[in-house]
Design a protein around this motif. Structure first.
Motif, mmCIF file in Angstrom:
data_model
loop_
_atom_site.group_PDB
_atom_site.id
_atom_site.type_symbol
_atom_site.label_atom_id
_atom_site.label_comp_id
_atom_site.label_asym_id
_atom_site.label_seq_id
_atom_site.Cartn_x
_atom_site.Cartn_y
_atom_site.Cartn_z
ATOM 1 N N ASP A 351 14.174 -0.796 -2.783
ATOM 2 C CA ASP A 351 14.978 0.325 -2.272
ATOM 3 C C ASP A 351 15.515 0.050 -0.868
ATOM 4 O O ASP A 351 16.544 0.595 -0.473
ATOM 5 C CB ASP A 351 14.216 1.657 -2.347
ATOM 6 N N HIS A 406 10.017 -0.766 5.513
ATOM 7 C CA HIS A 406 10.055 0.461 4.730
ATOM 8 C C HIS A 406 9.772 1.670 5.622
ATOM 9 O O HIS A 406 10.441 2.699 5.527
ATOM 10 C CB HIS A 406 9.047 0.363 3.577
ATOM 11 N N LEU A 415 15.209 6.433 3.777
ATOM 12 C CA LEU A 415 14.335 6.554 2.611
ATOM 13 C C LEU A 415 13.570 7.866 2.737
ATOM 14 O O LEU A 415 13.218 8.279 3.843
ATOM 15 C CB LEU A 415 13.355 5.373 2.541
ATOM 16 N N HIS A 417 10.586 8.571 1.386
ATOM 17 C CA HIS A 417 9.170 8.472 0.981
ATOM 18 C C HIS A 417 8.494 7.315 1.711
ATOM 19 O O HIS A 417 9.151 6.415 2.238
ATOM 20 C CB HIS A 417 9.095 8.222 -0.530
ATOM 21 N N GLU A 423 5.276 2.402 -6.134
ATOM 22 C CA GLU A 423 6.488 1.630 -5.827
ATOM 23 C C GLU A 423 6.201 0.140 -5.870
ATOM 24 O O GLU A 423 6.994 -0.648 -6.402
ATOM 25 C CB GLU A 423 7.009 2.036 -4.436
HETATM 26 ZN ZN LIG Z 1 10.408 2.840 -1.274
#
Ligand SMILES: [Zn+2]
Length: 452
Positions: A351, A406, A415, A417, A423
């Motif tokens: 992602d 992340h 993002l 989350h 994930e």
């Molecule tokens: Zn993620």
């Protein structure tokens, strides 16, 4: 569609099925035929008998010769007229005189031409040089022809490109030949690609900046004669679009196949996604087989995947026709190519790549013992996928900075989350296909809904 290593048995079945489907649509006739085929191989091989200094300076123009002699070009040429310089012209282009600096030094010592300004002294020098030449010829006749040309280069060893001039050097960096190849780019391949015992030189020529002419691969023999030219790509329609015939070379590699020697070349369309993998007959330059991929191929490895006598081709890149960032892929091809891939493995798109808008190329491909490691890289982080030779996933390891990346993207609101186990598990799923799917299809996106 089979997802995940927990269903590995079904994945293997998919590959087996694909392998059985090799129904031999090989040898698709191409537009690109050899333009000039095979010269006779009458090239002279030279035996080196005299020890030659390891490093010799080569002067390649009248300007540099004149500079070495510390005179102007006209004077150097005038001297040459009276007492010929020990010039070599390994090139087909006679406008390029080539002379070794040490030979020139010897010439200047022996000819005594320097400082002779009066015509009489020049004539005297000429006579003296003539006498010296007679002696040299006599020695040569007695001792063997090599004495006349002790500096002749050996077999091609490497090639360099400088300003559109390809210069091929032997193992001692003496020039075998040079020639102008407009648009020549990259590092030429110097290898016996057709098994005739002598090394050919493969030169990649870029597409013209205007896109009017496609890139091509040119093959020269050990003496610099053109053997063949292979023009990359061709006009075709794909995914409902028309693509022009302008392609640029990415890789070329000599490969042995059950049908003989070949050159494997990968070329990309100069604007859009199609990539051509061409298997070129290395004797004639004719297209023997081709494979088209919906997206760029960044890495190429030739390795034995199935344990037989011959190597297979492993390609890594991106599957992204149409709109979207696509998915990283590993593509295994049998050689000669069959109608389908030996294996087609699609990797999830992290992602982070999605929100950073980075195309998740597989841009690393490395051998790790018996395994193959493929890396997807976005935002300085890398997801490393380790496969065995059957291209089954062994493990996935994110680089150490993936968690931090992340977290940063989460803090920036890109993002929604935190990185979690679900994930990470999702990112460990790779998907197998019997042939290349559309890397931007909705069904592909659904496979990785929890991590893309
Ligand atoms: Zn993620």
């Amino acid at each position: 569609m089979r997802v995940g290593n927990q269903r590995r048995n079904r994945q293997v079945a998919t590959w087996r099925d694909a392998a059985i489907c090799r129904d031999g649509a090989v040898g698709i006739p191409g537009l690109s035929r050899a333009e000039r085929v095979c010269y006779t191989r009458s090239c002279t091989r030279t035996t080196m008998s005299d020890p030659v200094p390891a490093e010799r300076r080569l002067l390649r123009s009248w300007k540099s010769i004149a500079a070495h002699l510390e005179v102007d070009v006209r004077t150097a040429q005038r001297w040459h007229k009276k007492t010929p310089l020990p010039l070599h012209r390994p090139s087909l282009e006679r406008s390029h005189p080539v002379v070794y600096a040490d030979e020139l030094d010897r010439w200047i010592r022996e000819s005594d031409v320097r400082g002779q300004t009066a015509p009489e002294r020049a004539r005297r020098g000429g006579r003296r040089a003539l006498a010296a030449a007679v002696i040299v010829v006599a020695i040569a006749l007695a001792g063997g022809a090599y004495i006349l040309r002790p500096e002749r280069a050996g077999e091609p060893h490497r090639a360099v490109i400088d300003g559109g001039v390809v210069s091929v050097l032997d193992a001692r960096d003496r020039e075998c030949w040079r020639r102008t190849v407009e648009g020549a780019s990259g590092a030429p391949i110097v290898e016996d690609v057709d098994g005739d015992g002598r090394k050919e030189v493969l030169v990649d020529v870029a597409a013209s900046a205007s896109g009017a002419t496609s890139g091509r691969l040119q093959c020269f023999d050990a003496n610099g004669r053109e053997r063949w030219t292979f023009v990359y790509g061709r006009a075709r329609s794909w995914y409902g679009r028309e693509f022009s015939a302008t392609y640029g070379g990415r890789f070329a590699r000599h490969i042995r196949t059950p049908r003989g020697h070949a050159v494997l070349a990968v070329a990309w369309h100069n604007l859009w996604f199609p990539a051509q993998v061409a298997l070129i007959d290395s004797a004639s330059g004719a297209l023997a087989a081709e494979y088209w991929h919906p997206g760029g191929l960044r890495e190429l490895a030739v390795m034995n995947l199935d344990g037989d006598e011959f190597d297979e081709v492993l390609l890594a890149g991106i599957n992204n026709p149409g709109r979207g960032l696509g998915h990283g892929v590993l593509v295994a091809l049998d050689v000669p190519f069959t109608s389908r891939e030996l294996a087609y493995v699609v990797l999830p798109r992290p992602d982070a790549c999605s929100v950073l808008g980075e195309i998740p190329f597989v841009n690393r491909l490395a051998n790790e013992g018996a395994n193959v490691v493929a890396g997807v890289r976005c935002g300085d982080a890398t997801w490393l996928y380790t496969f065995n030779r059957a291209l089954e996933l062994v493990e996935m390891r994110p680089s150490d900075n993936v968690t931090a990346l992340h977290r940063r993207l989460h803090q920036q609101g890109l993002l929604d989350h935190e990185l979690g186990d679900e994930e990470e598990a999702c990112l460990r799923h790779v998907a197998w296909f019997p042939t290349a799917p559309d890397g931007n299809s909705a069904s592909l996106a659904r496979l990785w809904a929890k991590c893309e």
